[in-house]
Scaffold this motif. Structure first.
Motif, PDB file in Angstrom:
ATOM      1  N   VAL A  50       0.837  -1.205   0.000  1.00 30.94           N
ATOM      2  CA  VAL A  50       0.000   0.000   0.000  1.00 30.94           C
ATOM      3  C   VAL A  50       0.867   1.248   0.000  1.00 30.94           C
ATOM      4  CG1 VAL A  50      -1.671   1.312   1.352  1.00 30.94           C
ATOM      5  CG2 VAL A  50      -1.967  -1.139   1.077  1.00 30.94           C
ATOM      6  N   LYS A  51       1.924   1.243   0.807  1.00 31.58           N
ATOM      7  CA  LYS A  51       2.805   2.406   0.867  1.00 31.58           C
ATOM      8  C   LYS A  51       3.496   2.645  -0.471  1.00 31.58           C
ATOM      9  CE  LYS A  51       6.652   4.331   3.526  1.00 31.58           C
ATOM     10  NZ  LYS A  51       7.626   4.074   4.634  1.00 31.58           N
ATOM     11  N   THR A  52       3.850   1.569  -1.162  1.00 32.33           N
ATOM     12  CA  THR A  52       4.537   1.718  -2.448  1.00 32.33           C
ATOM     13  C   THR A  52       3.632   2.365  -3.485  1.00 32.33           C
ATOM     14  OG1 THR A  52       5.894  -0.229  -1.954  1.00 32.33           O
ATOM     15  CG2 THR A  52       5.748   0.469  -4.261  1.00 32.33           C
ATOM     16  N   TYR A  53       2.361   1.984  -3.488  1.00 32.56           N
ATOM     17  CA  TYR A  53       1.452   2.471  -4.517  1.00 32.56           C
ATOM     18  C   TYR A  53       0.602   3.651  -4.065  1.00 32.56           C
ATOM     19  CZ  TYR A  53       2.635  -1.475  -7.456  1.00 32.56           C
ATOM     20  OH  TYR A  53       3.312  -2.358  -8.248  1.00 32.56           O
ATOM     21  N   THR A  54       0.799   4.137  -2.857  1.00 34.95           N
ATOM     22  CA  THR A  54       0.097   5.340  -2.427  1.00 34.95           C
ATOM     23  C   THR A  54       0.658   6.541  -3.189  1.00 34.95           C
ATOM     24  OG1 THR A  54      -0.309   4.456  -0.224  1.00 34.95           O
ATOM     25  CG2 THR A  54      -0.421   6.845  -0.478  1.00 34.95           C
ATOM     26  N   PRO A  55      -0.190   7.368  -3.775  1.00 36.04           N
ATOM     27  CA  PRO A  55       0.322   8.492  -4.580  1.00 36.04           C
ATOM     28  C   PRO A  55       1.074   9.498  -3.720  1.00 36.04           C
ATOM     29  CG  PRO A  55      -2.045   8.673  -4.265  1.00 36.04           C
ATOM     30  CD  PRO A  55      -1.647   7.329  -3.745  1.00 36.04           C
ATOM     31  N   LYS A  56       2.149  10.003  -4.294  1.00 35.46           N
ATOM     32  CA  LYS A  56       2.911  11.054  -3.632  1.00 35.46           C
ATOM     33  C   LYS A  56       2.139  12.370  -3.688  1.00 35.46           C
ATOM     34  CE  LYS A  56       6.322   8.198  -2.990  1.00 35.46           C
ATOM     35  NZ  LYS A  56       5.697   7.007  -3.591  1.00 35.46           N
ATOM     36  N   PHE A  71      -9.211   3.543  -6.531  1.00 39.54           N
ATOM     37  CA  PHE A  71      -7.964   2.828  -6.250  1.00 39.54           C
ATOM     38  C   PHE A  71      -7.401   3.222  -4.887  1.00 39.54           C
ATOM     39  CE2 PHE A  71      -3.261   2.629  -6.693  1.00 39.54           C
ATOM     40  CZ  PHE A  71      -3.150   1.253  -6.757  1.00 39.54           C
ATOM     41  N   LYS A  72      -7.468   4.516  -4.553  1.00 41.28           N
ATOM     42  CA  LYS A  72      -7.017   4.962  -3.232  1.00 41.28           C
ATOM     43  C   LYS A  72      -7.878   4.361  -2.134  1.00 41.28           C
ATOM     44  CE  LYS A  72      -5.863   9.213  -2.552  1.00 41.28           C
ATOM     45  NZ  LYS A  72      -5.911  10.689  -2.510  1.00 41.28           N
ATOM     46  N   SER A  73      -9.192   4.328  -2.348  1.00 42.33           N
ATOM     47  CA  SER A  73     -10.079   3.712  -1.359  1.00 42.33           C
ATOM     48  C   SER A  73      -9.766   2.226  -1.204  1.00 42.33           C
ATOM     49  CB  SER A  73     -11.537   3.904  -1.774  1.00 42.33           C
ATOM     50  OG  SER A  73     -11.868   5.276  -1.866  1.00 42.33           O
ATOM     51  N   MET A  74      -9.479   1.562  -2.323  1.00 43.47           N
ATOM     52  CA  MET A  74      -9.138   0.143  -2.263  1.00 43.47           C
ATOM     53  C   MET A  74      -7.865  -0.064  -1.448  1.00 43.47           C
ATOM     54  SD  MET A  74      -8.094  -2.465  -5.322  1.00 43.47           S
ATOM     55  CE  MET A  74      -6.438  -1.791  -5.312  1.00 43.47           C
ATOM     56  N   MET A  75      -6.878   0.802  -1.623  1.00 44.53           N
ATOM     57  CA  MET A  75      -5.640   0.674  -0.857  1.00 44.53           C
ATOM     58  C   MET A  75      -5.899   0.898   0.635  1.00 44.53           C
ATOM     59  SD  MET A  75      -2.554   2.184  -3.182  1.00 44.53           S
ATOM     60  CE  MET A  75      -3.274   3.799  -3.387  1.00 44.53           C
TER      61      MET A  75
END
Length: 598
Positions: A50-56, A71-75
């Protein structure tokens, strides 16, 4: 069926079996421990994923589309699922591994105690059997000696050549040996009785008890393994509803994806506002003049070319007299000019280097940012003014003059922010092509839907009697709602009778008009960037629900700022401390504390 009766002679096998059972229980504990490690590692890898794919932060603008939001909600849901796997590991470690460790330790000690007791009993029985065997051998030896003594006496008694003394000696020896044989016989009989009693107790009482305790120990182990397995399932089953909620959240987020909305967002984000280029004009080469005058369309095309919106291929036709500047050189000059303009446009505060639509969005964002700063600074200034009023009413709490410098700085900052707001509103007005003052446009423009109640001043008009006698329509439900929400019956809502009063109590020197909602009275509604200074504070005695324009709701016990006292119509104008919303509330619903020097 009992071990004591069925396995009375299987001491060694029972000892080995109980040891294997405890080893199995310890092995189960190691399995649960390794399972916990796997759950922790899985949760950690999920969190890392999750941390890897969380947007900067720099990429958040690209995550405004519905698919990216889903996608953010899914993470977020996956991160929550990782937390549930951590809960499984923690509960297994606390409720199972810890109990298994304690149980293994206790069972080892208990088994050792029972086996030691059984070994002691077996040693005692063996010692008694050995004693019986010695007594038997002694009896056997004494019996043989007694038989020999009897034979010797009989031989001596039959031999007439022996003297009476020798015969008497053999008699006495026979008697002695017979007595000794009888004593050994009695001792052997006693030892035999004791051995038989001890053996009966050993195999029917003592060892069956030891085996029974070992049986209970082994059954306890088996029962606890069953309980541990069921509890492990319960630990995992308890998190299933939450995991299902996470999965439902992912489905809900996926259902919120809307391709049409994303398409509109792409249009809104990248729309420049420019019109498509006009048609290329026809160049009549049969004309006699060698240097035709370019049409307006050609001039516009050239201007756009220099701007960089279209290709600069047409510039190659400019040859001859201007051959000093070849086509490639001219293109380089145009590109250099375009780059200089672009770099210069990055620093333009009016965003004039951007396309119209993008410029409008940037100006709106800038105006909202300035409005937020104004609200924050106004709230800080109101707090300082309230503190100053407290200091003036109670000098023991502090010196009011210490607040003056902060108030001056706050007023200066507010003035700068207002000027900056007016400037950007002017820029926005240019883009929109509309007229009117920036304040009116901000009030009417739905795109700037921000809370500007703190910047709004609603003045009362000193009009005719129609405005004096017109009352604000209030529903009777206000009073009923107030009575329902408060144990004490709230006073009735007053009917506003706003007359043409210019009372000095208000401290404003402004004309008055009726509240919004009265249609007969003329109204003068405009917006002033300066907030009215508070005249005091008040506390709501009863809850009030605003049903007409111009009034604001309040909850029981809420603290408000008074910005205009009651003019005799039963209404007091107040302002919230947090969001600077202004409006009228019934005077009978509040407890006022007016600052004396105001």
């Amino acid at each position: 069926m009992s071990w004591g009766t069925e396995l009375w002679d299987q001491y060694e096998n029972l000892s080995l079996h109980t040891q294997k059972g405890i080893d199995f229980l310890e092995k189960y504990g190691h399995f649960i421990r390794d399972r916990c490690d796997i759950e922790k590692e899985y949760a950690a890898r999920l969190r890392k994923l999750v941390k890897t794919y969380t947007p900067k932060k720099k990429d958040e603008e690209d995550y405004q589309y519905t698919g990216c939001k889903a996608f953010k909600s899914m993470m977020n849901e996956v991160n929550d699922m990782a937390g549930q796997h951590e809960v499984i590991a923690e509960n297994l470690q606390t409720d199972v591994i810890r109990e298994v460790t304690i149980l293994v330790k206790d069972m080892k000690e208990e088994r050792k105690k029972h086996l030691q007791e059984g070994a002691r009993m077996m040693t005692s029985l063996n010692n008694q059997i050995m004693t019986l065997e010695r007594s038997r051998k002694n009896y056997e030896k004494a019996f043989k000696e007694a038989e020999r003594a009897i034979e010797n006496f009989q031989k001596a008694d039959a031999d007439y050549n022996l003297s009476r003394a020798e015969v008497e000696k053999q008699r006495m020896n026979m008697t002695l040996k017979s007595q000794l044989c009888e004593e050994n016989k009695n001792e052997y009989a006693n030892q035999l009785q004791r051995t038989n009693d001890l053996q009966n107790q050993h195999y029917h009482i003592h060892m069956p008890e030891v085996f029974r305790q070992l049986q209970e120990l082994d059954e306890k182990r088996i029962k606890n393994i069953k309980n541990f397995m069921i509890h492990s399932v319960d630990v995992e089953r308890k998190v299933f509803p939450i995991i299902n909620q996470c999965l439902d959240g992912i489905v809900t987020a996926a259902n919120q994806i809307n391709e049409k909305d994303d398409t509109l967002m792409v249009i809104e984000r990248y729309k420049s506002g420019y019109q498509p280029p006009a048609d290329f004009p026809f160049e009549d080469l049969s004309r006699t003049d060698s240097t035709p005058t370019p049409t307006p369309a050609i001039m516009r095309t050239e201007a756009v070319t220099v701007k960089g919106t279209m290709t600069a291929g047409k510039i190659k036709k400019r040859v001859g007299l201007f051959s000093l500047f070849g086509s490639n050189k001219l293109i380089d000059v145009c590109n250099s000019l375009k780059n200089n303009l672009s770099s210069y446009g990055d620093n333009k505060e009016d965003f004039s280097d951007l396309p119209p639509n993008q410029r409008k969005k940037r100006l709106q964002m800038k105006i909202e940012e300035i409005l937020a700063k104004i609200q924050q600074e106004t709230a800080a200034r109101d707090g300082l003014m309230k503190m100053k009023g407290v200091y003036e009413s109670n000098p023991s709490m502090g010196d009011p003059m210490t607040i003056e410098g902060q108030l001056n700085a706050s007023s200066h900052n507010l003035e700068k922010l207002r000027q900056e707001l007016q400037k950007y509103q002017g820029y926005l007005e240019e883009v929109e092509g509309g007229g009117g003052s920036p304040a009116n446009r901000r009030h009417n423009n739905s795109t700037n839907n921000v809370n500007t109640n703190g910047l709004q001043r609603l003045h009362r008009n000193s009009g005719g009697s129609g405005g004096e006698e017109e009352s604000l329509s209030r529903s009777a439900s206000d009073s009923s709602v107030a009575n329902h929400n408060h144990k004490q019956s709230a006073p009735g809502t007053p009917l506003p009778q706003h007359g043409c009063s210019d009372s000095p109590e208000s401290g404003l020197g402004t004309s008055h008009t009726s509240l919004p909602g009265s249609d007969d009275a003329p109204q003068t509604e405009y917006y002033d960037m300066e907030l009215l200074p508070p005249l005091g504070t008040c506390r709501a005695l009863y809850p009030f629900e605003a049903t007409s324009e111009g009034s604001i709701p309040m909850s029981d016990g809420e603290e408000l700022l008074i910005i205009e006292v009651d003019q005799g119509d039963g209404w007091t104008r107040v302002r919230r401390m947090n969001d600077l919303e202004e409006g009228f509330v019934p005077t009978s619903y509040i407890e006022s504390t007016v600052i004396s020097n105001c």
